[in-house]
Write an enzyme that holds these catalytic residues in place. Structure first.
Site, PDB file in Angstrom:
ATOM      1  N   TRP A 107       0.831  -1.218   0.000  1.00 15.60           N
ATOM      2  CA  TRP A 107       0.000   0.000   0.000  1.00 15.60           C
ATOM      3  C   TRP A 107       0.859   1.258   0.000  1.00 15.60           C
ATOM      4  CZ3 TRP A 107       0.065   3.639   3.921  1.00 15.60           C
ATOM      5  CH2 TRP A 107       0.671   3.259   5.122  1.00 15.60           C
ATOM      6  N   TYR A 206       7.517  -1.074   8.420  1.00 19.77           N
ATOM      7  CA  TYR A 206       8.947  -0.784   8.351  1.00 19.77           C
ATOM      8  C   TYR A 206       9.366  -0.161   7.017  1.00 19.77           C
ATOM      9  CZ  TYR A 206       9.163  -2.921  12.875  1.00 19.77           C
ATOM     10  OH  TYR A 206       8.969  -3.166  14.203  1.00 19.77           O
ATOM     11  N   HIS A 209       8.637   6.585   7.766  1.00 18.91           N
ATOM     12  CA  HIS A 209       7.571   7.578   7.614  1.00 18.91           C
ATOM     13  C   HIS A 209       7.560   8.487   8.830  1.00 18.91           C
ATOM     14  CE1 HIS A 209       5.859   4.075   9.687  1.00 18.91           C
ATOM     15  NE2 HIS A 209       5.015   4.906  10.270  1.00 18.91           N
TER      16      HIS A 209
END
Lengths: 269, 269
Positions: A107, A206, A209
């Site tokens: 995603w 992981y 961000h």
């Protein structure tokens, strides 16, 4: 446990929640025949137990009946413990665990490649090394600024978490801090001084961000045992490029998590 | 506003807080003649308004009386901004501000000298240099462990905050971390891994103290822009004795605070 007409035990879940005070009822609370009991007195400070009348102390009650095993699991309290992870713990326990899990971050790649949420992008720096994409977090419905929540996803794919960061990443981190603030000021008119900008450790996925939340919003995961201010991370890396490969880091784990069991097996809990 | 015998208005602050449920009293809540009002029903889910008897819905009440302008300001809702304070900012803006204010910390000395709350002391290390006193925080009524909150007050009086700490203070900080955990495990059976142990910067009073809160409790002031884990502070001082005289520190200030105005005047906001 509630007994059904057939005599079989059937579980019910009862959730009790105290609700926030209603401003217009606070004066009633202090006016009415309310029992007040002194607990402690020191200098100008004193504390009391106040026992309000029933109509001023509503409890929100939710009942799930009949409740399945799955419902029960969802609401059972899990014990949470802090782990103090040294760099050795990271190398010997956490990193092998991360590598053994197949956390899907498709995603994230979909967003970076504009295969999904392309219309939601607030800002993009396309540099493959020092660039990032800024998008609203799923938790924010964008209806009000009170709980503003955005996420910066870095373009490069090999940086898993805070633990991987060195001075090499300073240009990337400074871009996120600077451009992220500017983009949010421009789009949402929230100044940088009213943004909490931080990384999670452990993160929930992981791929590096950074979280941007409204300062006035008590965002989940913004407490000291999980959040690391981006400005602090930058300064620590300036001070010492290997800061995050040296320093022990604290985080909380639920007792039923696999990583917790790994720390237990290693005798580190 | 309370009227004094002389007829002059004197302000009082009244803080009302709903406290967590006590597990052993929840069954009383469901058993007793408790008024229950159906609000919504859908499939297996239903919600109710429950109106508990006074003795089961205690409100923790704190009174500050007489309250000064400063006390009032502290509790009024205001716009909040983050400040990134460099060491130069500290020396030129924050420190002169602290020194110009006469923050009364008589209540701290009362505790250290056993003139007040002596019966509330959970643990004491009497060493004048590396010792401290551990007491329940005012915010905790001690009825349930969910919102456990204790404070360690150091015996020495010249350490104002995180900014003053150097490697010289490591024995003191390690005593607080170690003995604080042990004392809480012994008295309240809460293990060290379920305690969030941290300092505030800015603190609300300039006598060094350390917060101990239940990990599961979302304690006010435990978010990343104010809290500094004691374990991190110790590790940073081991890494670099002058870490807190070098590193910029972030904290939130309300727009009406004097210190905020000082940063504004200096062109630092």
């Amino acid at each position: 446990q509630v007994t059904s007409p057939s005599g079989e035990g059937t579980d019910a879940i009862v959730i009790l929640e105290k609700t926030p005070f209603q401003e217009e009822k606070v004066s009633d609370l202090l006016k009415k025949h309310t029992k007040l009991e002194l607990q402690m007195h020191n200098d100008i400070y004193s504390t009391y137990h106040l026992y309000p009348p029933p109509e001023l102390s509503e409890i929100k009650t939710t009942v799930v009946y009949p409740a399945t095993e799955k419902h029960l699991q969802k609401y059972l309290r899990q014990e949470v413990h802090l782990i103090r992870e040294t760099w050795e713990d990271y190398k010997n326990i956490t990193l092998p665990f991360i590598q053994s899990q197949s956390f899907s971050i498709q995603w994230v790649y979909n967003i970076l490649e504009k295969k999904a949420e392309a219309d939601r992008i607030i800002h993009e720096n396309p540099d493959p090394c020092d660039g990032f994409v800024l998008v609203p977090d799923f938790k924010w419905n964008q209806n009000q600024l009170d709980d503003l929540y955005l996420i910066a996803l870095v373009q490069r794919r090999e940086v898993k978490s805070l633990r991987d960061l060195t001075a090499e990443h300073l240009p990337l981190l400074r871009n996120i801090l600077q451009e992220g603030k500017e983009a949010i000021a421009k789009r949402f008119s929230v100044p940088g001084s009213q943004l909490r900008i931080y990384l999670h450790y452990q993160p929930s996925y992981y791929h590096l961000h950074v979280h941007f939340t409204a300062l006035g919003y008590d965002a989940p995961g913004s407490s000291v045992e999980r959040a690391h201010l981006l400005a602090d991370v930058i300064d620590n890396l300036v001070l010492d490029s290997t800061y995050y490969q040296k320093r022990a880091l604290t985080f909380a784990l639920r007792a039923d998590e696999i990583l917790f069991k790994k720390f237990q097996e290693a005798g580190r809990v």
